[in-house]
Design an enzyme around this catalytic site. Sequence first.
Site, PDB file in Angstrom:
ATOM      1  N   SER A 121     -24.366 -67.930  94.155  1.00  0.00           N
ATOM      2  CA  SER A 121     -22.947 -68.475  94.092  1.00  0.00           C
ATOM      3  C   SER A 121     -23.046 -68.540  96.145  1.00  0.00           C
ATOM      4  CB  SER A 121     -22.483 -67.326  93.442  1.00  0.00           C
ATOM      5  OG  SER A 121     -22.290 -66.896  92.293  1.00  0.00           O
ATOM      6  N   HIS A 142     -25.135 -75.487  90.926  1.00  0.00           N
ATOM      7  CA  HIS A 142     -23.723 -74.002  91.119  1.00  0.00           C
ATOM      8  C   HIS A 142     -22.717 -74.371  90.216  1.00  0.00           C
ATOM      9  CE1 HIS A 142     -20.732 -71.121  92.736  1.00  0.00           C
ATOM     10  NE2 HIS A 142     -21.530 -70.190  92.148  1.00  0.00           N
ATOM     11  N   GLU A 154     -21.638 -77.501  92.082  1.00  0.00           N
ATOM     12  CA  GLU A 154     -22.266 -77.558  92.921  1.00  0.00           C
ATOM     13  C   GLU A 154     -22.990 -78.366  93.187  1.00  0.00           C
ATOM     14  OE1 GLU A 154     -17.844 -75.341  95.700  1.00  0.00           O
ATOM     15  OE2 GLU A 154     -20.002 -74.796  94.792  1.00  0.00           O
ATOM     16  N   ASN A 193     -15.700 -72.096  96.023  1.00  0.00           N
ATOM     17  CA  ASN A 193     -15.255 -70.196  96.590  1.00  0.00           C
ATOM     18  C   ASN A 193     -14.792 -70.354  98.219  1.00  0.00           C
ATOM     19  OD1 ASN A 193     -16.457 -68.922  94.079  1.00  0.00           O
ATOM     20  ND2 ASN A 193     -18.124 -69.134  94.726  1.00  0.00           N
TER      21      ASN A 193
END
Length: 287
Positions: A121, A142, A154, A193
Amino acid sequence: MAEIEDVTVVGAGTMGSQIALQAAYHGYRVWLVDSDPAQLKRASDSNRRLALRSAEKGVRSPEEAEAALARIRLETDLAAGTEGADLVIEAIFEDLEAKRALWAQLGRLAREDAILATNSSTIAISRLADLVPHPGRCCNLHFFHPVTVMELCEVVKGPLTSEETVAQAVAFVHSIGRVPVVLRKEVHGFIANRILFAAAEEAFHLVEGGYATVEDVDVAVKKGLRWPMGPFELLDFSGLDVFYGALEDRARVEGGPGVPELLRQKVARGELGRKTGRGFYEYPAPA
Ligand SMILES: NC(=O)c1ccc[n+]([C@@H]2O[C@H](COP(=O)([O-])OP(=O)(O)OC[C@H]3O[C@@H](n4cnc5c(N)ncnc54)[C@H](O)[C@@H]3O)[C@@H](O)[C@H]2O)c1
């Protein structure tokens, strides 16, 4: 690079186990590798429960569920688990030194034309790709938790990642029923994120400044912006410690405000969200 048929997932924890299952659902032969045999057993049991539940719900037939489970082979030996792979997805602990040690091994053990990806992450691919020959074949893939539910993946292009690798990674993500987005240049937190961090920081600002309660911030975001969860509910769901670690890592990489005091206090008291029974809200005692 050959067409992807054999996929190896290294790390059979929360993420790796379900990445393996999602790939197996879509016909790939999968090796699921973990250094801990007990974890492989837990992953296999949990995948069986998920697959059978999906059959009960009519998402697939019981035969399809069994066939998917049969396509996943469990392995503790990294060499045996990676030698035939067209794509290796690393999903071990979020620890740079542990990942670098593993990637050095992958560089020796995986086929020279295999695509190598990390599910990290926070660790962008350029922090790992220097350890393997032909770094153009490396990228981040991801996935989001839980992988069999959350559609996004991602794909992160590092400075050395080739366009061919990005195209193959995108095609792979589509092929397992997930939705790819491409981060064309590395930036901490990637796309989703970063948006979450920005919203969460503003949510902390409103609560710490006495402008609004935790509950009202969550209601405002759900009812006014139509997010399915408010930022505090989402932090409770993912784990306050996970968010804390990500904010600290970002502060190290690019500076900025660091960890809000309210979050610091919660983590210090062990109030980590759903998994401990208390975070910003209270939950039934964890199983
Ligand atoms: N948990 C999440 O919500 C989430 C979401 C997106 C991405 N990620 C990322 O996915 C990765 C894995 O996270 P997780 O939550 O699944 O971790 P986890 O702690 O649940 O599982 C990690 C697994 O890796 C195994 N392992 C550790 N070192 C190993 C090695 N050298 N060889 C083989 N196996 C090894 C461990 O035995 C363990 O089973 C991390 O990089 C994390 O940042 C996690």
